[in-house]
Motif scaffolding. Structure first.
Motif, PDB file in Angstrom:
ATOM      1  N   ARG A  33       0.862  -1.188   0.000  1.00 44.24           N
ATOM      2  CA  ARG A  33       0.000   0.000   0.000  1.00 44.24           C
ATOM      3  C   ARG A  33       0.893   1.230   0.000  1.00 44.24           C
ATOM      4  N   ARG A  34       1.277   1.697  -1.184  1.00 45.15           N
ATOM      5  CA  ARG A  34       2.248   2.783  -1.272  1.00 45.15           C
ATOM      6  C   ARG A  34       1.684   4.126  -0.817  1.00 45.15           C
ATOM      7  N   ASP A  35       0.380   4.221  -0.591  1.00 42.82           N
ATOM      8  CA  ASP A  35      -0.187   5.463  -0.075  1.00 42.82           C
ATOM      9  C   ASP A  35      -0.293   5.448   1.452  1.00 42.82           C
ATOM     10  N   ALA A  36       0.115   4.359   2.080  1.00 47.34           N
ATOM     11  CA  ALA A  36       0.057   4.245   3.535  1.00 47.34           C
ATOM     12  C   ALA A  36       1.351   4.755   4.160  1.00 47.34           C
ATOM     13  N   VAL A  37       1.296   5.019   5.456  1.00 44.78           N
ATOM     14  CA  VAL A  37       2.491   5.324   6.242  1.00 44.78           C
ATOM     15  C   VAL A  37       2.478   4.437   7.475  1.00 44.78           C
ATOM     16  N   GLY A  38       3.640   4.243   8.060  1.00 39.05           N
ATOM     17  CA  GLY A  38       3.747   3.408   9.248  1.00 39.05           C
ATOM     18  C   GLY A  38       4.373   4.165  10.401  1.00 39.05           C
ATOM     19  N   LEU A  39       4.199   3.640  11.598  1.00 39.83           N
ATOM     20  CA  LEU A  39       4.798   4.229  12.796  1.00 39.83           C
ATOM     21  C   LEU A  39       5.616   3.153  13.492  1.00 39.83           C
ATOM     22  N   LEU A  40       6.917   3.416  13.624  1.00 33.87           N
ATOM     23  CA  LEU A  40       7.839   2.466  14.244  1.00 33.87           C
ATOM     24  C   LEU A  40       8.527   3.103  15.447  1.00 33.87           C
ATOM     25  N   PRO A  41       8.824   2.310  16.487  1.00 35.46           N
ATOM     26  CA  PRO A  41       9.716   2.819  17.533  1.00 35.46           C
ATOM     27  C   PRO A  41      11.070   3.171  16.921  1.00 35.46           C
ATOM     28  N   PHE A  42      11.690   4.196  17.421  1.00 33.04           N
ATOM     29  CA  PHE A  42      12.934   4.697  16.841  1.00 33.04           C
ATOM     30  C   PHE A  42      13.974   3.596  16.674  1.00 33.04           C
ATOM     31  N   GLU A  43      14.112   2.741  17.682  1.00 34.27           N
ATOM     32  CA  GLU A  43      15.176   1.736  17.637  1.00 34.27           C
ATOM     33  C   GLU A  43      14.896   0.622  16.638  1.00 34.27           C
ATOM     34  N   ARG A  44      13.668   0.546  16.073  1.00 33.81           N
ATOM     35  CA  ARG A  44      13.342  -0.498  15.108  1.00 33.81           C
ATOM     36  C   ARG A  44      13.569  -0.055  13.665  1.00 33.81           C
ATOM     37  N   LEU A  45      14.107   1.131  13.459  1.00 30.58           N
ATOM     38  CA  LEU A  45      14.358   1.607  12.098  1.00 30.58           C
ATOM     39  C   LEU A  45      15.493   0.820  11.449  1.00 30.58           C
ATOM     40  N   ASP A  46      15.471   0.772  10.110  1.00 27.54           N
ATOM     41  CA  ASP A  46      16.623   0.294   9.358  1.00 27.54           C
ATOM     42  C   ASP A  46      16.608   0.973   7.990  1.00 27.54           C
ATOM     43  N   PRO A  47      17.700   0.872   7.209  1.00 31.55           N
ATOM     44  CA  PRO A  47      17.820   1.685   5.990  1.00 31.55           C
ATOM     45  C   PRO A  47      16.788   1.414   4.901  1.00 31.55           C
ATOM     46  N   ARG A  48      16.021   0.341   4.967  1.00 35.74           N
ATOM     47  CA  ARG A  48      15.017   0.108   3.936  1.00 35.74           C
ATOM     48  C   ARG A  48      13.790   0.996   4.119  1.00 35.74           C
ATOM     49  N   PHE A  49      13.735   1.707   5.236  1.00 32.10           N
ATOM     50  CA  PHE A  49      12.673   2.685   5.457  1.00 32.10           C
ATOM     51  C   PHE A  49      13.198   4.096   5.202  1.00 32.10           C
ATOM     52  N   LYS A  50      12.332   4.928   4.690  1.00 29.20           N
ATOM     53  CA  LYS A  50      12.591   6.363   4.672  1.00 29.20           C
ATOM     54  C   LYS A  50      11.838   6.966   5.846  1.00 29.20           C
ATOM     55  N   VAL A  51      12.509   7.781   6.627  1.00 26.46           N
ATOM     56  CA  VAL A  51      11.893   8.413   7.788  1.00 26.46           C
ATOM     57  C   VAL A  51      11.388   9.793   7.379  1.00 26.46           C
ATOM     58  N   LEU A  52      10.104  10.020   7.558  1.00 24.04           N
ATOM     59  CA  LEU A  52       9.514  11.310   7.214  1.00 24.04           C
ATOM     60  C   LEU A  52       9.658  12.287   8.379  1.00 24.04           C
ATOM     61  N   THR A  53       9.847  13.550   8.059  1.00 25.63           N
ATOM     62  CA  THR A  53       9.769  14.560   9.109  1.00 25.63           C
ATOM     63  C   THR A  53       8.324  14.658   9.576  1.00 25.63           C
ATOM     64  N   ALA A  54       8.121  14.977  10.837  1.00 32.17           N
ATOM     65  CA  ALA A  54       6.779  15.143  11.404  1.00 32.17           C
ATOM     66  C   ALA A  54       6.659  16.575  11.901  1.00 32.17           C
ATOM     67  N   ASN A  55       5.738  17.321  11.307  1.00 28.88           N
ATOM     68  CA  ASN A  55       5.650  18.760  11.593  1.00 28.88           C
ATOM     69  C   ASN A  55       7.007  19.435  11.395  1.00 28.88           C
ATOM     70  N   ASP A  56       7.725  18.995  10.359  1.00 29.84           N
ATOM     71  CA  ASP A  56       9.039  19.524   9.978  1.00 29.84           C
ATOM     72  C   ASP A  56      10.143  19.189  10.976  1.00 29.84           C
ATOM     73  N   ALA A  57       9.870  18.355  11.958  1.00 30.60           N
ATOM     74  CA  ALA A  57      10.894  17.932  12.923  1.00 30.60           C
ATOM     75  C   ALA A  57      11.464  16.586  12.487  1.00 30.60           C
ATOM     76  N   ASN A  58      12.786  16.470  12.520  1.00 31.36           N
ATOM     77  CA  ASN A  58      13.476  15.283  12.032  1.00 31.36           C
ATOM     78  C   ASN A  58      14.046  14.497  13.209  1.00 31.36           C
ATOM     79  N   VAL A  59      13.483  13.329  13.478  1.00 30.06           N
ATOM     80  CA  VAL A  59      13.911  12.529  14.622  1.00 30.06           C
ATOM     81  C   VAL A  59      15.312  11.960  14.428  1.00 30.06           C
ATOM     82  N   LEU A  60      15.839  11.984  13.202  1.00 30.46           N
ATOM     83  CA  LEU A  60      17.188  11.489  12.930  1.00 30.46           C
ATOM     84  C   LEU A  60      18.263  12.534  13.187  1.00 30.46           C
ATOM     85  N   SER A  61      17.879  13.768  13.338  1.00 28.30           N
ATOM     86  CA  SER A  61      18.846  14.862  13.388  1.00 28.30           C
ATOM     87  C   SER A  61      19.649  14.852  14.686  1.00 28.30           C
TER      88      SER A  61
END
Length: 752
Positions: free
Chosen positions: A220-248
């Motif tokens: 479902r390419r129009d869907a988005v997901g919510l993951l705990p920060f520590e469960r991320l890996d490079p196959r995901f793109k992390v979106l900014t939320a309200n222009d805030a970047n959790v990776l920064s």
């Protein structure tokens, strides 16, 4: 008075004697009767007193015995009152493993004798009636003094998505089912956080396991997901939320809309807070364990770039993009040309003898350059003496370099780096002509890949056991296409298979495809960047050569977590600017469309759009050992063994270690130094943390017996001892093929 009349004495003496006898009779205790004896009621006849008192002598009356004082009555103390139970509320949205840890901590705290009277706990259904209420609240509004722990969540989509950000209102609409923009996937861990952030007991989000998130998003390419920060890996793109970047690395926690606090409130909460904080990890995003690394493409401050710098200032190239690049914890530059004092500015068309004057370093300093790769094929354009001068230029200024040196040994050596506990090894090689650019045993130059390929591959493999992140960059065959050549794909993947986490092409003058890998892929999280294009080079002659990529990698707790693609456009032959939204879309579409076919994962799961992370690995639980972990889906139980699974490409076996009274270091040393030397004569022990518990990884030395089948080990301390077959064990012990032990370790969860 029979007694008195029988006495023959003077009247006065008789009276005195009679009184004495009466008194003696009154103060003398009667003999105790034996039970059942015949006791006469008549008094016994007195013994004769004749001659007992000399005649004419006064008779003294024996003194009366002083009676014992009557003891004052003792007051019996009233019974100690039993303290009322302590009411505790634990919100149902708190994850079960966290909830259990908090409950145990409270029970230990309440029973602690150092606190005085022990208290019983009573679990309440209402927070307003509880002495201690454990709840989840938005981090932005939570009281820091009442906060036990913080948790951060990331909005994710597949890596090759064009969208860069999302607003909280959009997430809320998806959560409530009011959005026409499709659905929201959440993991079980993030569902409770979303309830606290969005409110309401009901929602329209779909709850999926974290291991299945990518497969759902690909479908479902129009869907988005919510993951705990520590469960991320490079196959995901992390979106900014309200222009805030959790990776920064400049992230401001309280301004991020998808962060929650685990809190304790109530009359007894302040007293218990220290015990509660000690029971759980304080955060799943510790800034002190995060590193950002920016890798850039071709730099050659020569020809027209040099002319513009002479005219407009030595920092002119960095004036627009410099702030972002220097904000990285590690900023990388691949400089193709030597620094030569007084280098002439030669703007002749097609001039290919290139150098930079000493003052041009100011541009690289302005972007915060920390490390410089020197694998370019122009490093010896001014001869071996020019190469020596350039190397000395860096060394005089204490600028770390790699990929080049005064001889081949220096050129092929890695640059070791550490930041926030994350360890790195950087290697750079030249896989292209001309031969005069190659270092020799006695002459300076770049490390030529094909003369030393076996050595480089072994070095990568060895380094992958020593450091967290191995980064290899190659000056490869130059092309002007976004897609890599077939041989480039083979050789870049070969480096990844050897153990490289990041493989980067620094030869291409145009942006090329990227290839991310996740938890379930062989080799684990990582990325191949086939080409970044230019950074500071004057190629204004086509749109493609003007476009640039800067790869911003986020490393967290020793592994590559995510890669962001920053996009720029060269102006005025020297100065990159940020791409506009429309330009960025075109650049991203170009490189995503050029991605080579993914390597086919092993496993028996199928399905269009399924990811390697899902179809290649499966989750397995060993209940009696209280462990859940993942390994390749194709592995099956091995006949004749207990708790051993394997296939043609590897194996894993599960056990437990007694270890009573041992520290984690002692447990690891005892296993590694077994008298039969199953790991060779010089195994390596790496201390780490797995599933929040002290742990270690044992890697074999080169002389490990072949019969051990590349056995490595993982030892994890149990939170509580495990009873198994009538024995007590304190450590989980996992044996596995060396190529898989690190990935398996990342998947381990200790179950209640």
């Amino acid at each position: 008075m029979t007694v008195l009349t029988s006495l023959r004495c003077r009247p006065i003496l008789c009276i005195a004697l009679a009184l004495a006898l009466v008194m003696v009779g009154a103060c003398t205790s009667s003999p105790t009767a034996n039970p059942g004896a015949d006791v006469s009621t008549d008094p016994p006849a007195p013994a004769s007193l004749e001659g007992a008192v000399p005649e004419g002598e006064p008779t003294s009356v024996p003194p009366t015995a002083t009676p014992q004082p009557t003891a004052a009555p003792t007051n019996t103390p009233p019974p100690t009152a039993t303290p009322e139970p302590l009411a505790v509320y634990c919100a149902p949205d708190i994850a079960s493993d966290v909830s259990e840890s908090l409950r145990q901590a409270l029970e230990d705290w309440a029973a602690d004798p150092s606190r005085g009277t022990a208290m019983a706990l009573q679990w309440s259904e209402r927070p307003d009636e509880a002495h201690i209420a454990l709840q989840i609240a938005p981090l932005a509004t939570a009281d820091p003094a009442a906060t036990i722990a913080e948790h951060y969540y990331a909005v994710v989509v597949p890596f090759d998505t064009l969208t860069d950000g999302i607003m909280l209102d959009d997430i809320s609409q998806r959560w409530l089912g009011l959005s026409s923009a499709s659905i929201l996937y959440v993991t079980p861990e993030s569902e409770g956080a979303m309830r606290a952030l969005m409110g309401g007991d009901t929602h329209a989000a779909e709850v999926v396991p974290a291991d299945e998130m990518l497969a759902h998003l690909l479908e479902r390419r129009d869907a988005v997901g919510l993951l705990p920060f520590e469960r991320l890996d490079p196959r995901f793109k992390v979106l900014t939320a309200n222009d805030a970047n959790v990776l920064s690395n400049t992230f401001e926690p309280t301004s991020y809309p998808l962060a929650v606090a685990l809190t304790a409130s109530g009359s007894h909460a302040p007293d218990a807070l220290e015990s509660l904080r000690a029971a759980v990890a304080p955060t799943n995003r510790d800034a002190a364990r995060l590193t950002t690394l920016i890798m850039t493409g071709v730099t050659a401050m020569s020809r027209l770039t040099a002319a513009r710098m002479e005219a407009k200032g030595y920092t002119y190239p960095a004036e627009i993009i410099g702030e972002t690049l220097r904000a990285a914890d590690i900023t990388h530059v691949s400089n193709e040309v030597p620094f030569i004092n007084g280098c002439p500015v030669n703007t002749t068309e097609n001039n290919l003898v290139l150098c930079s004057d000493y003052p041009y370093w100011a541009a690289l300093e302005a972007i915060g350059t920390d490390i410089v790769g020197l694998s370019g094929n122009h490093v010896n354009d001014f001869g071996r003496d020019g190469a020596r001068e350039s190397i000395q230029f860096y060394r005089d200024r204490e600028i770390p370099i790699y990929g080049n040196g005064l001889n081949v040994g220096e050129a092929c050596a890695p640059l070791m780096w550490e930041h926030n506990g994350n360890t790195f090894a950087f290697l750079a090689v030249l896989a292209f002509e001309p031969s005069y650019a190659w270092a020799t045993d006695t002459e300076p130059g770049a490390c030529y890949y094909y003369d030393h390929k076996d050595t480089i591959l072994k070095s990568v493999a060895d380094l992958s056991r020593e450091v967290d992140v191995v980064s290899v960059e190659l000056q490869y065959l130059e092309t002007y296409q976004p897609y890599p050549t077939a041989q480039q794909v083979v050789e870049f993947r070969e480096l990844r298979e050897a153990g490289a986490d990041i493989v980067t092409g620094v030869q291409s003058h145009v942006p090329q495809a990227m290839e991310p890998y996740g938890h379930g892929d062989a080799g684990g999280p990582g990325i191949i960047v086939y080409g970044l294009g230019n950074l500071f080079f004057d190629q204004m002659w086509s749109w493609e050569t003007r476009t640039e990529l800067y790869a911003r990698h986020t490393i967290y707790d020793g592994r590559l977590l995510s890669t962001e693609i920053l996009t720029g456009v060269l102006e005025d032959y020297a100065q990159p600017r940020w791409a506009t939204d429309e330009e960025r879309l075109e650049i991203l579409e170009r490189i995503f469309d050029a991605a080579p076919p993914r390597p086919q994962p092993t496993g028996d799961a199928t399905g269009e759009g399924a990811s390697a992370a899902v179809i290649a690995w499966k989750e397995h639980e060993e209940a009696d050992l209280r462990v859940r972990l993942s390994f390749p889906a194709s592995w099956q139980p091995v006949e004749g063994y207990q708790r051993r699974y394997g296939g043609e490409d590897g194996w894993v076996a599960l056990s437990a270690l007694y270890g009573e009274g041992w520290s984690i270091g002692e447990a690891c040393a005892n296993e590694a130094q077994h008298k039969l030397q199953p790991y060779g004569t010089a195994p390596t022990i790496e201390m780490l943390e797995v599933a929040g518990q002290p742990a270690c990884r044992i890697r074999p030395s080169d002389d490990q017996p072949a019969a051990m089948e590349d056995q490595a080990a993982l030892i994890v301390a149990y939170p509580e001892p495990v009873e198994l077959d009538g024995y007590t064990y304190h450590y989980l012990l996992v044996w596995a093929d060396l190529d898989y032990i690190a990935r398996i370790a990342e998947s381990v969860t200790i179950t209640p």
